[in-house]
Design a protein around this motif. Structure first.
Motif, PDB file in Angstrom:
ATOM      1  N   ASN A  56       0.825  -1.206   0.000  1.00  0.00           N
ATOM      2  CA  ASN A  56       0.000   0.000   0.000  1.00  0.00           C
ATOM      3  C   ASN A  56       0.861   1.258   0.000  1.00  0.00           C
ATOM      4  O   ASN A  56       0.580   2.212  -0.736  1.00  0.00           O
ATOM      5  CB  ASN A  56      -0.927   0.029   1.218  1.00  0.00           C
ATOM      6  N   ASN A  60       0.765   4.407  -2.477  1.00  0.00           N
ATOM      7  CA  ASN A  60       0.296   5.681  -1.942  1.00  0.00           C
ATOM      8  C   ASN A  60       0.994   5.871  -0.597  1.00  0.00           C
ATOM      9  O   ASN A  60       0.662   5.180   0.365  1.00  0.00           O
ATOM     10  CB  ASN A  60      -1.223   5.673  -1.766  1.00  0.00           C
ATOM     11  N   ASN A  62       0.834   8.126   1.608  1.00  0.00           N
ATOM     12  CA  ASN A  62       0.090   8.749   2.706  1.00  0.00           C
ATOM     13  C   ASN A  62      -0.253   7.689   3.749  1.00  0.00           C
ATOM     14  O   ASN A  62      -0.821   6.647   3.429  1.00  0.00           O
ATOM     15  CB  ASN A  62      -1.195   9.397   2.199  1.00  0.00           C
ATOM     16  N   GLU A  82       3.888  11.076   5.184  1.00  0.00           N
ATOM     17  CA  GLU A  82       4.253  10.110   4.153  1.00  0.00           C
ATOM     18  C   GLU A  82       5.205   9.078   4.736  1.00  0.00           C
ATOM     19  O   GLU A  82       6.134   9.431   5.466  1.00  0.00           O
ATOM     20  CB  GLU A  82       4.898  10.818   2.964  1.00  0.00           C
TER      21      GLU A  82
END
Length: 135
Positions: A56, A60, A62, A82
């Motif tokens: 994940n 992304n 984040n 991040e």
């Protein structure tokens, strides 16, 4: 009420199992319990490169990390930012440090000695928060 820097560092320096939040390929949240070390204003964590959490993060970056106490007086912090690979750190030594932090010297060394994880198949990553919500 938000915590002071000292209160936040005390909470984050404890051996609390955190919950890591990542975003999957369909935009859905994924939550996973995780050990972490709070060092120099960032959370250091480890995972298998094949794990859902790491896959994940690759898609992304984040992420959020929720750290809380389980007994009164309750306190909690959610770190948002991040997640990035900490390629300068080796997995096996950090795994041992994490295990000792959570399980004590004897239990941590036993855990690390019995681990079959390797640097090549595992990753050390960091979350340096850009936002912190605490209470």
């Amino acid at each position: 009420m938000a915590m002071s820097d000292d209160e936040l560092n005390e909470l984050l320096g404890g051996a609390h199992v955190a919950v890591l939040g990542t975003v999957d390929g369909q935009g859905r949240p994924h939550l996973a319990p995780i050990w972490y070390l709070w060092r120099d204003g960032e959370a250091l964590m480890v995972a298998a490169r094949s794990s859902k959490k790491w896959r994940n993060i690759l898609g992304n970056a984040n992420a959020s990390l929720c750290v809380d106490t389980k007994e009164a007086p309750y306190s909690a912090a959610v770190l948002q930012g991040e997640a990035t690979e900490a390629s300068e750190l080796e997995y096996v030594p950090l795994l041992r440090e994490l295990a000792i932090h959570y399980l004590g010297e004897r239990g941590g060394n036993q855990y690390a000695d019995s681990s079959t994880a390797e640097d090549a198949t595992s990753v050390v990553f960091r979350l340096k928060p850009s936002r912190v919500v605490s209470a």
